[in-house]
Design a protein around this motif. Structure first.
Motif, PDB file in Angstrom:
ATOM      1  N   GLY A 195      27.686  48.548  36.956  1.00 40.38           N
ATOM      2  CA  GLY A 195      28.801  48.248  37.925  1.00 40.38           C
ATOM      3  C   GLY A 195      29.771  47.179  37.224  1.00 40.38           C
ATOM      4  N   ALA A 196      30.740  46.611  38.053  1.00 42.55           N
ATOM      5  CA  ALA A 196      31.848  45.734  37.820  1.00 42.55           C
ATOM      6  C   ALA A 196      32.138  44.687  38.585  1.00 42.55           C
ATOM      7  CB  ALA A 196      32.923  46.626  37.240  1.00 42.55           C
ATOM      8  N   ASP A 197      32.358  43.698  38.160  1.00 40.91           N
ATOM      9  CA  ASP A 197      32.845  42.415  38.986  1.00 40.91           C
ATOM     10  C   ASP A 197      34.192  41.793  38.325  1.00 40.91           C
ATOM     11  OD1 ASP A 197      30.081  42.776  39.027  1.00 40.91           O
ATOM     12  OD2 ASP A 197      29.824  40.885  40.110  1.00 40.91           O
ATOM     13  N   ALA A 198      35.169  41.865  39.221  1.00 42.41           N
ATOM     14  CA  ALA A 198      36.401  41.091  39.264  1.00 42.41           C
ATOM     15  C   ALA A 198      36.927  40.425  40.146  1.00 42.41           C
ATOM     16  CB  ALA A 198      37.200  42.392  38.564  1.00 42.41           C
ATOM     17  N   ALA A 199      37.937  39.451  39.867  1.00 37.96           N
ATOM     18  CA  ALA A 199      38.749  38.816  40.742  1.00 37.96           C
ATOM     19  C   ALA A 199      39.846  39.959  41.043  1.00 37.96           C
ATOM     20  CB  ALA A 199      39.126  37.619  40.199  1.00 37.96           C
ATOM     21  N   PRO A 200      40.667  40.065  41.924  1.00 39.22           N
ATOM     22  CA  PRO A 200      41.601  41.141  42.333  1.00 39.22           C
ATOM     23  C   PRO A 200      42.620  40.745  41.124  1.00 39.22           C
ATOM     24  CG  PRO A 200      41.055  40.126  44.241  1.00 39.22           C
ATOM     25  CD  PRO A 200      40.022  39.432  43.323  1.00 39.22           C
ATOM     26  N   GLY A 201      43.235  41.902  40.670  1.00 38.01           N
ATOM     27  CA  GLY A 201      44.249  41.765  39.799  1.00 38.01           C
ATOM     28  C   GLY A 201      43.707  41.584  38.442  1.00 38.01           C
ATOM     29  N   ALA A 202      42.421  42.049  38.243  1.00 33.48           N
ATOM     30  CA  ALA A 202      41.744  41.387  37.006  1.00 33.48           C
ATOM     31  C   ALA A 202      42.012  39.786  36.731  1.00 33.48           C
ATOM     32  CB  ALA A 202      42.277  42.413  35.898  1.00 33.48           C
ATOM     33  N   GLY A 203      42.038  39.090  37.603  1.00 32.90           N
ATOM     34  CA  GLY A 203      42.173  37.666  37.826  1.00 32.90           C
ATOM     35  C   GLY A 203      43.479  37.284  38.134  1.00 32.90           C
ATOM     36  N   SER A 204      44.464  38.189  37.956  1.00 31.20           N
ATOM     37  CA  SER A 204      45.860  37.762  37.966  1.00 31.20           C
ATOM     38  C   SER A 204      46.390  37.334  39.591  1.00 31.20           C
ATOM     39  CB  SER A 204      46.752  38.881  37.455  1.00 31.20           C
ATOM     40  OG  SER A 204      46.680  39.852  38.235  1.00 31.20           O
ATOM     41  N   TYR A 205      45.691  37.864  40.290  1.00 31.14           N
ATOM     42  CA  TYR A 205      46.217  37.637  41.819  1.00 31.14           C
ATOM     43  C   TYR A 205      44.837  37.501  42.758  1.00 31.14           C
ATOM     44  CZ  TYR A 205      49.408  38.200  45.683  1.00 31.14           C
ATOM     45  OH  TYR A 205      50.222  38.008  46.896  1.00 31.14           O
ATOM     46  N   PRO A 206      44.407  36.272  42.495  1.00 29.43           N
ATOM     47  CA  PRO A 206      43.206  35.758  43.271  1.00 29.43           C
ATOM     48  C   PRO A 206      43.524  35.983  44.785  1.00 29.43           C
ATOM     49  CG  PRO A 206      44.380  33.870  42.253  1.00 29.43           C
ATOM     50  CD  PRO A 206      44.958  35.217  41.981  1.00 29.43           C
ATOM     51  N   THR A 207      42.458  35.839  45.579  1.00 30.99           N
ATOM     52  CA  THR A 207      42.561  36.065  47.002  1.00 30.99           C
ATOM     53  C   THR A 207      43.243  34.779  47.847  1.00 30.99           C
ATOM     54  OG1 THR A 207      40.205  35.410  47.274  1.00 30.99           O
ATOM     55  CG2 THR A 207      40.295  37.737  47.477  1.00 30.99           C
ATOM     56  N   GLY A 255      48.982  39.681  56.246  1.00 24.90           N
ATOM     57  CA  GLY A 255      50.067  40.958  56.501  1.00 24.90           C
ATOM     58  C   GLY A 255      50.550  41.684  55.097  1.00 24.90           C
ATOM     59  N   GLU A 256      50.183  41.229  54.050  1.00 26.72           N
ATOM     60  CA  GLU A 256      50.647  41.639  52.590  1.00 26.72           C
ATOM     61  C   GLU A 256      49.440  42.849  52.272  1.00 26.72           C
ATOM     62  OE1 GLU A 256      51.207  39.809  48.232  1.00 26.72           O
ATOM     63  OE2 GLU A 256      49.675  38.951  49.562  1.00 26.72           O
ATOM     64  N   TRP A 257      50.158  43.775  51.784  1.00 26.86           N
ATOM     65  CA  TRP A 257      49.245  44.956  50.873  1.00 26.86           C
ATOM     66  C   TRP A 257      49.156  44.564  49.690  1.00 26.86           C
ATOM     67  CZ3 TRP A 257      49.129  50.448  53.166  1.00 26.86           C
ATOM     68  CH2 TRP A 257      49.245  50.635  54.311  1.00 26.86           C
ATOM     69  N   ILE A 258      47.804  44.859  49.184  1.00 28.44           N
ATOM     70  CA  ILE A 258      47.528  44.815  47.995  1.00 28.44           C
ATOM     71  C   ILE A 258      46.859  45.948  47.313  1.00 28.44           C
ATOM     72  CG2 ILE A 258      46.060  43.187  46.390  1.00 28.44           C
ATOM     73  CD1 ILE A 258      46.884  41.684  49.584  1.00 28.44           C
ATOM     74  N   ILE A 259      47.387  46.360  46.100  1.00 29.48           N
ATOM     75  CA  ILE A 259      46.774  47.651  45.549  1.00 29.48           C
ATOM     76  C   ILE A 259      46.040  47.025  44.409  1.00 29.48           C
ATOM     77  CG2 ILE A 259      47.206  49.602  44.385  1.00 29.48           C
ATOM     78  CD1 ILE A 259      49.545  50.023  46.139  1.00 29.48           C
ATOM     79  N   ASP A 260      44.732  47.260  44.083  1.00 31.28           N
ATOM     80  CA  ASP A 260      43.931  46.678  43.084  1.00 31.28           C
ATOM     81  C   ASP A 260      43.071  47.957  42.357  1.00 31.28           C
ATOM     82  OD1 ASP A 260      43.026  45.017  41.409  1.00 31.28           O
ATOM     83  OD2 ASP A 260      41.430  44.117  42.621  1.00 31.28           O
ATOM     84  N   GLU A 261      42.811  47.772  41.076  1.00 31.14           N
ATOM     85  CA  GLU A 261      42.084  48.770  40.486  1.00 31.14           C
ATOM     86  C   GLU A 261      40.977  48.152  39.695  1.00 31.14           C
ATOM     87  OE1 GLU A 261      44.591  51.197  37.894  1.00 31.14           O
ATOM     88  OE2 GLU A 261      46.064  51.973  39.510  1.00 31.14           O
ATOM     89  N   ILE A 262      39.640  48.903  39.719  1.00 35.19           N
ATOM     90  CA  ILE A 262      38.574  48.282  38.890  1.00 35.19           C
ATOM     91  C   ILE A 262      37.932  49.480  38.257  1.00 35.19           C
ATOM     92  CG2 ILE A 262      36.932  48.777  40.855  1.00 35.19           C
ATOM     93  CD1 ILE A 262      35.878  46.035  39.820  1.00 35.19           C
ATOM     94  N   GLN A 263      37.596  49.534  36.962  1.00 38.38           N
ATOM     95  CA  GLN A 263      37.138  50.602  36.154  1.00 38.38           C
ATOM     96  C   GLN A 263      35.644  50.250  35.874  1.00 38.38           C
ATOM     97  OE1 GLN A 263      39.945  50.869  33.014  1.00 38.38           O
ATOM     98  NE2 GLN A 263      41.252  52.385  34.228  1.00 38.38           N
ATOM     99  N   GLU A 265      39.046  30.283  49.508  1.00 44.56           N
ATOM    100  CA  GLU A 265      38.280  30.164  48.163  1.00 44.56           C
ATOM    101  C   GLU A 265      38.502  31.700  47.648  1.00 44.56           C
ATOM    102  OE1 GLU A 265      33.695  29.243  46.887  1.00 44.56           O
ATOM    103  OE2 GLU A 265      34.211  29.003  48.553  1.00 44.56           O
ATOM    104  N   ASP A 266      38.553  31.659  46.177  1.00 45.72           N
ATOM    105  CA  ASP A 266      38.761  32.769  45.399  1.00 45.72           C
ATOM    106  C   ASP A 266      37.506  33.590  45.718  1.00 45.72           C
ATOM    107  OD1 ASP A 266      41.245  32.316  44.349  1.00 45.72           O
ATOM    108  OD2 ASP A 266      40.388  31.165  42.776  1.00 45.72           O
ATOM    109  N   TRP A 267      37.679  34.977  45.958  1.00 43.14           N
ATOM    110  CA  TRP A 267      36.481  35.812  46.091  1.00 43.14           C
ATOM    111  C   TRP A 267      36.614  36.645  44.819  1.00 43.14           C
ATOM    112  CZ3 TRP A 267      37.423  38.291  51.561  1.00 43.14           C
ATOM    113  CH2 TRP A 267      37.353  37.166  52.486  1.00 43.14           C
ATOM    114  N   THR A 268      35.168  37.057  44.445  1.00 47.26           N
ATOM    115  CA  THR A 268      34.984  38.059  43.351  1.00 47.26           C
ATOM    116  C   THR A 268      34.788  39.421  43.969  1.00 47.26           C
ATOM    117  OG1 THR A 268      34.525  36.117  41.782  1.00 47.26           O
ATOM    118  CG2 THR A 268      33.881  38.516  41.112  1.00 47.26           C
ATOM    119  N   PHE A 269      35.285  40.181  43.594  1.00 43.62           N
ATOM    120  CA  PHE A 269      34.985  41.831  43.927  1.00 43.62           C
ATOM    121  C   PHE A 269      33.842  42.598  42.996  1.00 43.62           C
ATOM    122  CE2 PHE A 269      35.752  46.448  44.488  1.00 43.62           C
ATOM    123  CZ  PHE A 269      35.593  46.387  45.906  1.00 43.62           C
TER     124      PHE A 269
END
Length: 141
Positions: free
Chosen positions: A66-78, A84-92, A48-52
């Protein structure tokens, strides 16, 4: 250049996602933007898609912003993360100029569309959020 976390973490959400670390300054001025870079590792498929979420807590533990966002600002959901994949995400988070100066903490976590938070384990702690770091907010010049 090699991109890697400045601050290491051992937090794991539901045995499915590990926070390897993050990049974050410790001192900001009112009106600044907190730019949080997160380094994840997918440990298992997530159905299921998680929101950070990231919250700025004051000295009394109250959520000030605060801020809530799906990973990748919604472009790369969980649900698309591969084991095994590494994911780099940013939130502002924009700090209002009216925010009181002082000491704050950043808390973070994930939640489902139902609003239920995903359990996290970090060192000896277990709960529904992770205290990421302490911040100092100073007066704007």
């Amino acid at each position: 250049p090699i991109i890697q976390p400045q601050i290491a973490s051992d937090a794991v959400w539901n045995a499915q996602a590990r926070l390897l670390g993050f990049n974050l300054n410790s001192v900001y001025r009112r009106g600044d933007i907190i730019d949080l870079r997160l380094f994840w590792r997918a440990l298992a498929p997530i159905a299921e898609d998680w929101t950070f979420f990231v919250h700025v807590l004051d000295a009394a533990g109250q959520n000030r912003l605060g801020a809530d966002a799906a990973p990748g600002a919604g472009s790369y959901p969980t649900t698309r993360w591969q084991m095994g994949e590494w994911i780099i995400d940013e939130i502002q988070i924009a700090l209002p100029v009216t925010l009181a100066s002082g000491d704050y903490q950043l808390e973070a976590g994930f939640y489902l569309s139902s609003g239920a938070r995903i359990p996290v384990t970090a060192a000896a702690d277990f709960g529904d959020h992770l205290l990421l770091a302490r911040l100092r907010i100073e007066e704007a010049p």
